[in-house]
Design a protein around this motif. Sequence first.
Motif, PDB file in Angstrom:
ATOM      1  N   GLU A   1       0.835  -1.207   0.000  1.00 53.47           N
ATOM      2  CA  GLU A   1       0.000   0.000   0.000  1.00 53.47           C
ATOM      3  C   GLU A   1       0.865   1.251   0.000  1.00 53.47           C
ATOM      4  OE1 GLU A   1      -3.908  -1.669   2.404  1.00 53.47           O
ATOM      5  OE2 GLU A   1      -2.675  -0.120   3.346  1.00 53.47           O
ATOM      6  N   VAL A   2       1.905   1.205   0.822  1.00 52.01           N
ATOM      7  CA  VAL A   2       2.795   2.372   0.921  1.00 52.01           C
ATOM      8  C   VAL A   2       3.547   2.568  -0.393  1.00 52.01           C
ATOM      9  CG1 VAL A   2       4.806   3.323   2.099  1.00 52.01           C
ATOM     10  CG2 VAL A   2       3.020   2.169   3.411  1.00 52.01           C
ATOM     11  N   VAL A   3       4.041   1.468  -0.952  1.00 52.78           N
ATOM     12  CA  VAL A   3       4.768   1.560  -2.228  1.00 52.78           C
ATOM     13  C   VAL A   3       3.847   2.155  -3.305  1.00 52.78           C
ATOM     14  CG1 VAL A   3       5.821   0.212  -4.085  1.00 52.78           C
ATOM     15  CG2 VAL A   3       6.366  -0.316  -1.700  1.00 52.78           C
ATOM     16  N   ASP A   4       2.594   1.660  -3.366  1.00 50.34           N
ATOM     17  CA  ASP A   4       1.650   2.172  -4.372  1.00 50.34           C
ATOM     18  C   ASP A   4       1.388   3.661  -4.174  1.00 50.34           C
ATOM     19  OD1 ASP A   4       1.415  -0.306  -5.531  1.00 50.34           O
ATOM     20  OD2 ASP A   4      -0.426  -0.861  -4.470  1.00 50.34           O
ATOM     21  N   GLN A   5       1.236   4.060  -2.925  1.00 48.77           N
ATOM     22  CA  GLN A   5       0.966   5.487  -2.659  1.00 48.77           C
ATOM     23  C   GLN A   5       2.113   6.358  -3.134  1.00 48.77           C
ATOM     24  OE1 GLN A   5      -0.052   6.189   1.476  1.00 48.77           O
ATOM     25  NE2 GLN A   5      -1.799   4.787   1.328  1.00 48.77           N
ATOM     26  N   ILE A   6       3.318   5.923  -2.844  1.00 50.39           N
ATOM     27  CA  ILE A   6       4.498   6.716  -3.239  1.00 50.39           C
ATOM     28  C   ILE A   6       4.591   6.780  -4.767  1.00 50.39           C
ATOM     29  CG2 ILE A   6       7.027   6.779  -3.221  1.00 50.39           C
ATOM     30  CD1 ILE A   6       6.864   5.633  -0.358  1.00 50.39           C
ATOM     31  N   ASN A   7       4.392   5.634  -5.416  1.00 53.58           N
ATOM     32  CA  ASN A   7       4.514   5.627  -6.875  1.00 53.58           C
ATOM     33  C   ASN A   7       3.380   6.399  -7.557  1.00 53.58           C
ATOM     34  OD1 ASN A   7       6.933   4.256  -6.987  1.00 53.58           O
ATOM     35  ND2 ASN A   7       5.982   2.236  -7.126  1.00 53.58           N
ATOM     36  N   ASP A   8       2.186   6.370  -6.949  1.00 51.86           N
ATOM     37  CA  ASP A   8       1.080   7.162  -7.502  1.00 51.86           C
ATOM     38  C   ASP A   8       1.402   8.646  -7.430  1.00 51.86           C
ATOM     39  OD1 ASP A   8      -0.481   5.066  -8.188  1.00 51.86           O
ATOM     40  OD2 ASP A   8      -1.825   5.165  -6.446  1.00 51.86           O
ATOM     41  N   ARG A   9       2.007   9.018  -6.324  1.00 51.89           N
ATOM     42  CA  ARG A   9       2.214  10.433  -6.080  1.00 51.89           C
ATOM     43  C   ARG A   9       3.423  10.986  -6.830  1.00 51.89           C
ATOM     44  NH1 ARG A   9       2.394  12.927  -0.061  1.00 51.89           N
ATOM     45  NH2 ARG A   9       3.208  14.983  -0.588  1.00 51.89           N
ATOM     46  N   PHE A  10       4.495  10.229  -6.840  1.00 50.28           N
ATOM     47  CA  PHE A  10       5.740  10.768  -7.411  1.00 50.28           C
ATOM     48  C   PHE A  10       6.097  10.160  -8.764  1.00 50.28           C
ATOM     49  CE2 PHE A  10       6.067  11.266  -2.788  1.00 50.28           C
ATOM     50  CZ  PHE A  10       6.252  12.645  -2.721  1.00 50.28           C
ATOM     51  N   GLY A  11       5.222   9.322  -9.301  1.00 47.64           N
ATOM     52  CA  GLY A  11       5.479   8.741 -10.617  1.00 47.64           C
ATOM     53  C   GLY A  11       5.906   7.288 -10.520  1.00 47.64           C
ATOM     54  N   GLU A  12       5.507   6.533 -11.537  1.00 48.15           N
ATOM     55  CA  GLU A  12       5.793   5.107 -11.570  1.00 48.15           C
ATOM     56  C   GLU A  12       7.300   4.852 -11.498  1.00 48.15           C
ATOM     57  OE1 GLU A  12       3.865   2.883 -14.898  1.00 48.15           O
ATOM     58  OE2 GLU A  12       5.774   1.793 -14.856  1.00 48.15           O
ATOM     59  N   GLY A  13       7.680   3.892 -10.669  1.00 45.38           N
ATOM     60  CA  GLY A  13       9.091   3.533 -10.615  1.00 45.38           C
ATOM     61  C   GLY A  13       9.898   4.354  -9.619  1.00 45.38           C
ATOM     62  N   THR A  14       9.229   5.229  -8.858  1.00 45.94           N
ATOM     63  CA  THR A  14       9.953   5.978  -7.827  1.00 45.94           C
ATOM     64  C   THR A  14      10.568   4.994  -6.827  1.00 45.94           C
ATOM     65  OG1 THR A  14       8.397   7.802  -8.064  1.00 45.94           O
ATOM     66  CG2 THR A  14       9.746   7.779  -6.071  1.00 45.94           C
ATOM     67  N   ILE A  15       9.754   4.004  -6.430  1.00 43.44           N
ATOM     68  CA  ILE A  15      10.298   2.879  -5.665  1.00 43.44           C
ATOM     69  C   ILE A  15      10.198   1.653  -6.545  1.00 43.44           C
ATOM     70  CG2 ILE A  15       9.914   1.308  -3.750  1.00 43.44           C
ATOM     71  CD1 ILE A  15       9.300   3.445  -2.008  1.00 43.44           C
ATOM     72  N   LYS A  16      11.315   0.993  -6.776  1.00 47.15           N
ATOM     73  CA  LYS A  16      11.210  -0.251  -7.544  1.00 47.15           C
ATOM     74  C   LYS A  16      12.045  -1.347  -6.920  1.00 47.15           C
ATOM     75  CE  LYS A  16      14.162   1.667 -11.156  1.00 47.15           C
ATOM     76  NZ  LYS A  16      14.057   2.167 -12.522  1.00 47.15           N
ATOM     77  N   PHE A  17      11.849  -2.553  -7.421  1.00 54.05           N
ATOM     78  CA  PHE A  17      12.585  -3.695  -6.904  1.00 54.05           C
ATOM     79  C   PHE A  17      13.903  -3.831  -7.656  1.00 54.05           C
ATOM     80  CE2 PHE A  17       8.401  -4.293  -5.421  1.00 54.05           C
ATOM     81  CZ  PHE A  17       8.508  -5.007  -4.235  1.00 54.05           C
ATOM     82  N   ALA A  18      14.940  -4.198  -6.932  1.00 56.16           N
ATOM     83  CA  ALA A  18      16.273  -4.247  -7.542  1.00 56.16           C
ATOM     84  C   ALA A  18      16.321  -5.192  -8.748  1.00 56.16           C
ATOM     85  CB  ALA A  18      17.311  -4.664  -6.499  1.00 56.16           C
ATOM     86  N   VAL A  19      15.551  -6.286  -8.703  1.00 55.69           N
ATOM     87  CA  VAL A  19      15.581  -7.219  -9.842  1.00 55.69           C
ATOM     88  C   VAL A  19      15.085  -6.593 -11.132  1.00 55.69           C
ATOM     89  CG1 VAL A  19      15.494  -9.590  -8.992  1.00 55.69           C
ATOM     90  CG2 VAL A  19      13.437  -8.162  -8.878  1.00 55.69           C
ATOM     91  N   GLU A  20      14.372  -5.477 -11.027  1.00 52.20           N
ATOM     92  CA  GLU A  20      13.888  -4.841 -12.253  1.00 52.20           C
ATOM     93  C   GLU A  20      15.030  -4.166 -13.018  1.00 52.20           C
ATOM     94  OE1 GLU A  20      10.123  -2.494 -11.940  1.00 52.20           O
ATOM     95  OE2 GLU A  20      10.358  -2.948  -9.816  1.00 52.20           O
ATOM     96  N   GLY A  21      16.185  -4.058 -12.359  1.00 54.23           N
ATOM     97  CA  GLY A  21      17.354  -3.504 -13.037  1.00 54.23           C
ATOM     98  C   GLY A  21      17.374  -1.991 -12.998  1.00 54.23           C
ATOM     99  N   ILE A  22      18.534  -1.433 -13.303  1.00 56.42           N
ATOM    100  CA  ILE A  22      18.716   0.017 -13.268  1.00 56.42           C
ATOM    101  C   ILE A  22      18.723   0.580 -14.682  1.00 56.42           C
ATOM    102  CG2 ILE A  22      20.239   1.883 -12.519  1.00 56.42           C
ATOM    103  CD1 ILE A  22      19.170   0.290 -10.185  1.00 56.42           C
ATOM    104  N   LYS A  23      19.486  -0.038 -15.549  1.00 55.80           N
ATOM    105  CA  LYS A  23      19.645   0.535 -16.897  1.00 55.80           C
ATOM    106  C   LYS A  23      18.429   0.262 -17.781  1.00 55.80           C
ATOM    107  CE  LYS A  23      23.986  -0.779 -18.047  1.00 55.80           C
ATOM    108  NZ  LYS A  23      25.211  -0.874 -18.796  1.00 55.80           N
TER     109      LYS A  23
END
Length: 417
Positions: free
Chosen positions: A368-390
Motif C-alpha cells: 500500500e505504501v509503495v503504491d501510494q508513493i509511486n502514484d504520487r511521485f510517478g511510476e518507478g519511484t520505488i522499484k525492486f532491484a531485480v527490475e534492473g537500473i539501466k
Amino acid sequence: MFALVDCNNFYVSCERAFNPQLQDKAIVVLSNNDGCVVARSPEVKALGIGMGVPLFKIREEVKKYNILTFSSNYALYGDLSNRVMKILGSFTPEVEIYSIDEAFLGLSGFKDIDLTTYTMEIRQTIMQWTGIPVSIGIASTKTLAKIANRVAKKSPSGLFDLSICPDQDSVLQKIDISDVWGIGRKLSNWMKEQNIHNALQLRDTDIPIIRKKMGVVGERLVRELRGESCLPLEICPSPKKETCVSRSFGKVVTDLTELKEAVAHFTTKASAKLRKQQQCASALTVFIRTSRYASSPWGDTATLALPVATNDTPELIYYAMRLTNRLFLPDVPYKKAGVIMQGLIPQSTVQSSLFDTKDRYKSLRLMEVVDQINDRFGEGTIKFAVEGIKQEWKMKNENRSPSYTTRADQLPVAWCH
DNA sequence: TCTGGGGTCCTAGGACCC
DNA sequence: TCTGGGGTCCTAGGACCC
C-alpha cells in the motif's frame, strides 16, 4: 434504443486538446515502441495511410507531407477518457464504457424527449468541457448503433439516428461486410465467398447458415441487424478474469539476467494493477518470444498455480523468476515477454492455506505504501532491484507529449503577451 | 534496422464423476 | 456382435474487439 458515442480519432484529438497548433495538421499517434500507426488525423486519412501500418513503411510520406508523429501517452488519453465518460454519466445513468474512446448509452428512459436535440447537447458539452469531438449513432440495437455511428462520423452534425431513417436498407447496403461489428478478417473472407458483401445481405441471410459457421455469436449478430436487441447494455463492468502486462523490447535480448529484469518489471506492474482492482491471482503465466516477423518465430510459456492467491509483488516476482529460468534458452533473440495473472478472485475472499507461513497482512501494508508513493511521485519511484537500473530492453518512446493532466510538473503553460 | 498491447467470448474435446 | 446417461471442469484454439 441505444446510442453509441465514439470519440473522433481519439488519441489525435487528445494531443490537439492541449496543443492547438496541431489543429488542421497531419498527425499520427504511434503504438508502444513507436511501432505502428494507431490514430490518424483526417488529413492523414486523406493521404491514404492505413490504420495499423508500421511506421517504417511510411517514412517517405512522413517526410514528404510533414506528418507529425507522437508516441502514445496513455496517462493523458486515459485521463481525458475518464472526463468524457463522466460527462456522459451526467446525462444518463445508463452508460456502458465499451473502450477508452467509446460508450453505449441506454435511451429507454427518453421516450418523450427529442433525441436529436438531446444528443446534440451531449456532443456540444463534451466538446466544450474537454475539447474532444465525438460522433453519436442512434438505433434500436447495439450492432445497428455501431453502423449509425459510422454514418454519423461522415455527417457534418456528427449525429445519425438510424431508427428514424426512412431508407434503412440503403444505409445497410452501403456498409461493407468487413465493417460490421463482429466480422473480422477471417469471417469477412468467408462471407464474401458466400456472396454476402454488405450489412444488408447479412441481415437477410437465413439464420441457420450463419449459425452453423459462427455459432450463437453469429445468430445474435443477424438478429441484431434485424432490429431484435440481443446484446444488453452492460452498465456495471464485470470484474476482470485475467490481466496481462507485456511489451516488445526496444532491442533484442539474449541475456538471462536482462530477460529476468524485464519479466520482474512486468510482474511489478501487473501486481500493482491487481491491487488497484482489489483482486488476487491464483495462477501466473510467463511467456517469452522472438519477433513475430522472424523467419521462424518461436516462443514458450510456463504456468504455475499459486499456493495461495496473491497480489504481493515480491511473492509474484519470486514465482515469475522461477518460471523465466525454466523457459530461458541461450542464444535465442528474444523480442518480447509478458506475464499473465489468471484465475483472478476478489482480494476479500482469498482462501488461505493451513501451511502458509507468510505474514500477508504485513506485506499488504507495505505494498500500500509503495503504491501510494509511486502514484504520487510517478511510476518507478520505488522499484525492486531485480527490475534492473539501466533497463536497456525498454521500448522506444521518442516523441511523447507531456502528461498535461496527471503530473504537476508537466502542466500545460499558457502564454500571455 | 524498424512491425503494439490488452482483453473477451465461444467451442470442441478430453478427463473425470456418479 | 451387442457396451448408458447425464453431467462438470479444464484447456487449447480460434475468432473477435479497440
